[in-house]
Design a protein around this motif. Structure first.
Motif, PDB file in Angstrom:
ATOM      1  N   ASP A  76     -29.283  11.876 -45.929  1.00 53.96           N
ATOM      2  CA  ASP A  76     -28.858  10.758 -46.769  1.00 53.96           C
ATOM      3  C   ASP A  76     -27.521  10.262 -46.224  1.00 53.96           C
ATOM      4  O   ASP A  76     -27.030  10.768 -45.214  1.00 53.96           O
ATOM      5  N   MET A  77     -26.915   9.310 -46.906  1.00 55.81           N
ATOM      6  CA  MET A  77     -25.564   8.877 -46.530  1.00 55.81           C
ATOM      7  C   MET A  77     -24.565   9.972 -46.923  1.00 55.81           C
ATOM      8  O   MET A  77     -24.848  10.828 -47.766  1.00 55.81           O
ATOM      9  N   ALA A  78     -23.373   9.896 -46.338  1.00 59.14           N
ATOM     10  CA  ALA A  78     -22.355  10.916 -46.614  1.00 59.14           C
ATOM     11  C   ALA A  78     -21.946  10.900 -48.086  1.00 59.14           C
ATOM     12  O   ALA A  78     -21.731  11.955 -48.689  1.00 59.14           O
ATOM     13  N   PHE A  79     -21.825   9.713 -48.681  1.00 60.00           N
ATOM     14  CA  PHE A  79     -21.382   9.580 -50.080  1.00 60.00           C
ATOM     15  C   PHE A  79     -22.419   8.766 -50.854  1.00 60.00           C
ATOM     16  O   PHE A  79     -22.272   7.549 -51.007  1.00 60.00           O
ATOM     17  N   PRO A  80     -23.480   9.414 -51.357  1.00 63.71           N
ATOM     18  CA  PRO A  80     -24.569   8.658 -51.991  1.00 63.71           C
ATOM     19  C   PRO A  80     -24.133   7.819 -53.190  1.00 63.71           C
ATOM     20  O   PRO A  80     -24.592   6.695 -53.360  1.00 63.71           O
ATOM     21  N   LYS A  81     -23.234   8.360 -54.035  1.00 62.85           N
ATOM     22  CA  LYS A  81     -22.837   7.595 -55.229  1.00 62.85           C
ATOM     23  C   LYS A  81     -21.983   6.383 -54.849  1.00 62.85           C
ATOM     24  O   LYS A  81     -22.073   5.320 -55.469  1.00 62.85           O
ATOM     25  N   LEU A  82     -21.151   6.546 -53.816  1.00 59.54           N
ATOM     26  CA  LEU A  82     -20.372   5.415 -53.291  1.00 59.54           C
ATOM     27  C   LEU A  82     -21.322   4.336 -52.780  1.00 59.54           C
ATOM     28  O   LEU A  82     -21.073   3.133 -52.927  1.00 59.54           O
ATOM     29  N   ASN A  83     -22.428   4.789 -52.187  1.00 59.56           N
ATOM     30  CA  ASN A  83     -23.442   3.875 -51.656  1.00 59.56           C
ATOM     31  C   ASN A  83     -24.065   3.062 -52.776  1.00 59.56           C
ATOM     32  O   ASN A  83     -24.209   1.838 -52.675  1.00 59.56           O
ATOM     33  N   MET A  84     -24.431   3.735 -53.855  1.00 60.09           N
ATOM     34  CA  MET A  84     -24.992   3.036 -55.020  1.00 60.09           C
ATOM     35  C   MET A  84     -23.974   2.040 -55.570  1.00 60.09           C
ATOM     36  O   MET A  84     -24.315   0.897 -55.885  1.00 60.09           O
ATOM     37  N   MET A  85     -22.724   2.476 -55.646  1.00 67.31           N
ATOM     38  CA  MET A  85     -21.670   1.614 -56.180  1.00 67.31           C
ATOM     39  C   MET A  85     -21.501   0.359 -55.318  1.00 67.31           C
ATOM     40  O   MET A  85     -21.326  -0.748 -55.828  1.00 67.31           O
ATOM     41  N   SER A  86     -21.600   0.533 -53.983  1.00 61.64           N
ATOM     42  CA  SER A  86     -21.411  -0.622 -53.095  1.00 61.64           C
ATOM     43  C   SER A  86     -22.484  -1.679 -53.362  1.00 61.64           C
ATOM     44  O   SER A  86     -22.202  -2.871 -53.353  1.00 61.64           O
ATOM     45  N   TYR A  87     -23.732  -1.233 -53.631  1.00 64.13           N
ATOM     46  CA  TYR A  87     -24.785  -2.221 -53.936  1.00 64.13           C
ATOM     47  C   TYR A  87     -24.503  -2.925 -55.244  1.00 64.13           C
ATOM     48  O   TYR A  87     -24.602  -4.153 -55.343  1.00 64.13           O
ATOM     49  N   TRP A  88     -24.136  -2.171 -56.293  1.00 67.40           N
ATOM     50  CA  TRP A  88     -23.978  -2.803 -57.600  1.00 67.40           C
ATOM     51  C   TRP A  88     -22.742  -3.683 -57.675  1.00 67.40           C
ATOM     52  O   TRP A  88     -22.728  -4.703 -58.383  1.00 67.40           O
TER      53      TRP A  88
ATOM     54  N   LEU B  14     -17.422  -8.881 -53.626  1.00 67.55           N
ATOM     55  CA  LEU B  14     -18.197  -8.740 -52.381  1.00 67.55           C
ATOM     56  C   LEU B  14     -17.399  -7.974 -51.323  1.00 67.55           C
ATOM     57  O   LEU B  14     -17.954  -7.145 -50.594  1.00 67.55           O
ATOM     58  N   ILE B  15     -16.102  -8.253 -51.235  1.00 73.21           N
ATOM     59  CA  ILE B  15     -15.254  -7.572 -50.241  1.00 73.21           C
ATOM     60  C   ILE B  15     -15.158  -6.085 -50.586  1.00 73.21           C
ATOM     61  O   ILE B  15     -15.262  -5.218 -49.710  1.00 73.21           O
ATOM     62  N   THR B  16     -14.976  -5.780 -51.881  1.00 70.61           N
ATOM     63  CA  THR B  16     -14.903  -4.376 -52.311  1.00 70.61           C
ATOM     64  C   THR B  16     -16.178  -3.635 -51.937  1.00 70.61           C
ATOM     65  O   THR B  16     -16.151  -2.509 -51.423  1.00 70.61           O
ATOM     66  N   SER B  17     -17.334  -4.296 -52.138  1.00 69.64           N
ATOM     67  CA  SER B  17     -18.620  -3.706 -51.783  1.00 69.64           C
ATOM     68  C   SER B  17     -18.678  -3.382 -50.291  1.00 69.64           C
ATOM     69  O   SER B  17     -19.098  -2.293 -49.888  1.00 69.64           O
ATOM     70  N   SER B  18     -18.242  -4.329 -49.456  1.00 66.06           N
ATOM     71  CA  SER B  18     -18.272  -4.113 -48.001  1.00 66.06           C
ATOM     72  C   SER B  18     -17.357  -2.968 -47.584  1.00 66.06           C
ATOM     73  O   SER B  18     -17.694  -2.198 -46.681  1.00 66.06           O
ATOM     74  N   LEU B  19     -16.199  -2.854 -48.226  1.00 71.27           N
ATOM     75  CA  LEU B  19     -15.270  -1.768 -47.884  1.00 71.27           C
ATOM     76  C   LEU B  19     -15.874  -0.411 -48.231  1.00 71.27           C
ATOM     77  O   LEU B  19     -15.811   0.538 -47.441  1.00 71.27           O
ATOM     78  N   LEU B  20     -16.488  -0.308 -49.426  1.00 71.35           N
ATOM     79  CA  LEU B  20     -17.124   0.959 -49.822  1.00 71.35           C
ATOM     80  C   LEU B  20     -18.232   1.323 -48.837  1.00 71.35           C
ATOM     81  O   LEU B  20     -18.355   2.470 -48.399  1.00 71.35           O
ATOM     82  N   GLY B  21     -19.049   0.327 -48.474  1.00 71.37           N
ATOM     83  CA  GLY B  21     -20.155   0.574 -47.558  1.00 71.37           C
ATOM     84  C   GLY B  21     -19.688   0.985 -46.174  1.00 71.37           C
ATOM     85  O   GLY B  21     -20.231   1.921 -45.575  1.00 71.37           O
TER      86      GLY B  21
END
Length: 590
Positions: free
Chosen positions: A130-142, A190-197
């Motif tokens: 999976d990704m290194a930080f799965p919950k961060l990944n979910m957060m980046s989408y939302w 949108l920028i915050t999402s890209s940074l998390l991702g």
């Protein structure tokens, strides 16, 4: 080794069953932390935003082809404040222009290229569960989803959506209607999402590679995503800061970008003054030039995978490709002011940015040349993904070549803000990047669903789109060289020098509506193939990279046994081998 692999397989199978027992619908498909589900969420949301942004463009093209005419059928939907009697107002045209650019770039192409393909394919290609930080990944989408909803909601605010162009230059954007505030808030999300991702991508690629997968064994697509993640991580924060500062100018009476002595509608503005509108341009373009490479690098990665697979040959010059993409990423940070030759920055600084702009074209040419040389002497399979990948090469070439005059101040002064710029940028992004994204959809669809898309519908989609998209953008070079300015709601019909150029708006309009029509086979193919497409095994394309060792579609944890890498990513047509492909995951001598 057998014990370890068996134990891992048992562990994965157990995790698989365990996950299916515990997860309900919401946790499995909506608030999922599985990178594959998040990748599909990104991809479908990005495709829907691309469709919406395309519809905005269709309205603009009707207005340019028939200025002053009521919009047929749906003209009455927009209300008297946007289109009285169905006839589009200039302010509404500006809203469509600003939101078309923003939606296509920030809500469509980047989420599909990075969020969709990056999330789904990259962990599989590096052999990660999976990704290194799965919950961060979910957060980046939302966070991205919320940003998109805020952007779309701004159409319903008093005065409509943002109308200061997709670049939002002050002072115009600071004194604009309420929609501009919605635009800024949406951009911050949108920028915050890209940074998390991007943080997640970098850590995953560096830390979670499979055993034996050294950096020089990474598929080129993974390199593209790695460099793209660094661009997002380093270039987006200045724009996020700038967005907050512009919000302060709009809501709190500050003047970061507002100069002294401004008179608006006959009244002097009461701000403290001393701000600088050019500061916004510097902060914006410091992001927006790397952003061009955020669009194009994943596309190059996808095209490389598809070309290697369908030529049955290794990529020509793999190391040169890797070094070029790294150099391209570095150089993209020191060319931003070639967008600003009209600001009177002085000849020395202009000369610096002209030189760096010419230098940055070199790695692009290296990558394009290596991909073209990969075709030499190959037994090419003309599959649907390969057609889109092959079309990417000349389309990106046209986009790149037409950019060179814009990188030189003497020619840019004449071409700046004309349709030539629109033609250049869209050749890079539309028949370039979007064609590569279509290639990726057709190529990895069997991995995501276990079914193949229909080939006949795919080829109708390709040939129709290829012809129409060139008829949309090629005439723009003629209009731009003739001096036709962009952002004019009637196409500039009041100017004498445009008289002979306006006829092209009709051609472009019909081609744009044709292009829309040829997306219907794709939409039909995409959704019908999920249920009725031909069922395939785990490696339908006979590919060599690691994702094809996982089941189609991959289960929880991705791999049945822990993957081990034995060789480079593109071992096709190896002399003496039993087949014309030797996968990375196949043990030596197997």
């Amino acid at each position: 080794m057998d014990k370890v692999e068996t134990g891992t397989a048992h562990g994965h199978a157990h995790a698989h069953d365990h996950a299916h027992e515990e997860l309900g619908f919401w946790r499995k498909y909506v608030f999922s932390v599985d990178h594959k589900v998040i990748g599909i969420q990104y991809a479908i949301t990005g495709l829907l935003f691309l469709l919406f942004g395309f519809c905005l463009m269709m309205l603009m093209r009707f207005q340019l082809a028939y200025p002053g005419h009521p919009i047929p059928v749906i003209g009455g939907w927009f209300g008297a404040d946007k289109a009285p009697g169905g006839i589009m107002l200039p302010e509404f045209y500006n809203q469509l222009g600003a939101m078309h650019g923003t939606i296509m770039v920030f809500l469509g192409v980047v989420p599909l290229a990075v969020g969709g393909f990056g999330n789904f394919v990259m962990p599989l290609q590096v052999g990660a569960p999976d990704m290194a930080f799965p919950k961060l990944n979910m957060m980046s989408y939302w966070v991205y989803f919320v940003g998109g909803v805020v952007m779309l909601a701004s159409f319903f605010l008093p005065g409509g959506a943002a109308q200061s162009g997709w670049t939002s230059y002050p002072p115009l954007s600071v004194i604009a209607t309420l929609g501009q505030t919605g635009w800024l808030v949406g951009m911050i999300f949108l920028i915050t999402s890209s940074l998390l991702g991007s943080i997640n991508f970098i850590v995953t690629i560096v830390q979670l590679r499979a055993k034996g997968l050294s950096y020089m064994r990474l598929p080129f697509f993974v390199w593209a995503q790695l460099v793209t993640s660094f661009l997002l991580l380093l270039a987006f924060p200045p724009l996020e800061a700038a967005g907050v500062l512009q919000l302060m100018d709009r809501l709190a009476g500050t003047s970061f970008f507002m100069p002294s002595g401004l008179v608006v509608s006959g009244r002097p503005l009461t701000v403290s003054g001393g701000g600088n509108p050019l500061l916004w341009q510097h902060l914006f373009w410091f992001l927006a030039h790397p952003e061009v490479y955020v669009l194009i690098l994943p596309a190059m990665g996808i095209v490389s995978e598809v070309i290697a697979n369908n030529t049955r040959k290794p990529l020509w010059g793999y190391r040169a490709l890797v070094y070029s993409i790294i150099f391209l990423g570095f150089m993209s940070f020191i060319v931003w002011a070639h967008h600003m030759f009209m600001t009177g920055m002085g000849t020395s600084i202009s000369a610096f940015f002209q030189v760096t702009t010419m230098i940055i074209s070199i790695p692009s040419v290296v990558i394009l040349t290596a991909l073209l040389l990969s075709l030499w002497g190959a037994s090419i399979r003309f599959t649907t993904p390969m057609l889109f990948a092959l079309a990417f090469l000349p389309m990106f070439g046209i986009g790149g070549l037409t950019g060179l005059p814009l990188g030189l101040a003497p020619s840019d002064i004449h071409l700046h803000d004309t349709y030539y710029v629109i033609g250049h940028f869209h050749y890079v992004v539309a028949p370039g990047t979007i064609f590569a994204l279509f290639a990726g959809v057709y190529y990895w669809f069997p991995k995501a669903t276990g079914r193949k898309m229909n080939d006949l519908l795919g080829k109708i989609h390709f040939w129709g789109s290829f012809i129409c998209i060139n008829l949309v953008f090629m005439p723009m070079f003629i209009q731009g060289l003739g001096g036709m300015n962009r952002r004019m709601y009637d196409g500039g019909m009041q100017y004498a020098h445009n008289a002979g150029l306006l006829k092209w708006n009709l051609v472009i309009g019909f081609a744009a509506w044709g292009l829309g029509l040829f997306q219907l086979p794709f939409i039909l193919n995409f959704f019908s193939s999920i249920k009725w497409g031909a069922v395939v095994d785990r490696n339908p394309w006979e590919a060599t990279t690691l994702e094809w060792s996982a089941p189609s579609p991959p289960g929880h944890g991705n791999f049945v046994t822990e993957p081990i890498v034995y060789r480079g990513p593109y071992e096709y047509s190896v002399p003496g081998a039993a087949t014309d492909f030797t996968p990375q995951f196949e043990p030596k001598g197997a």
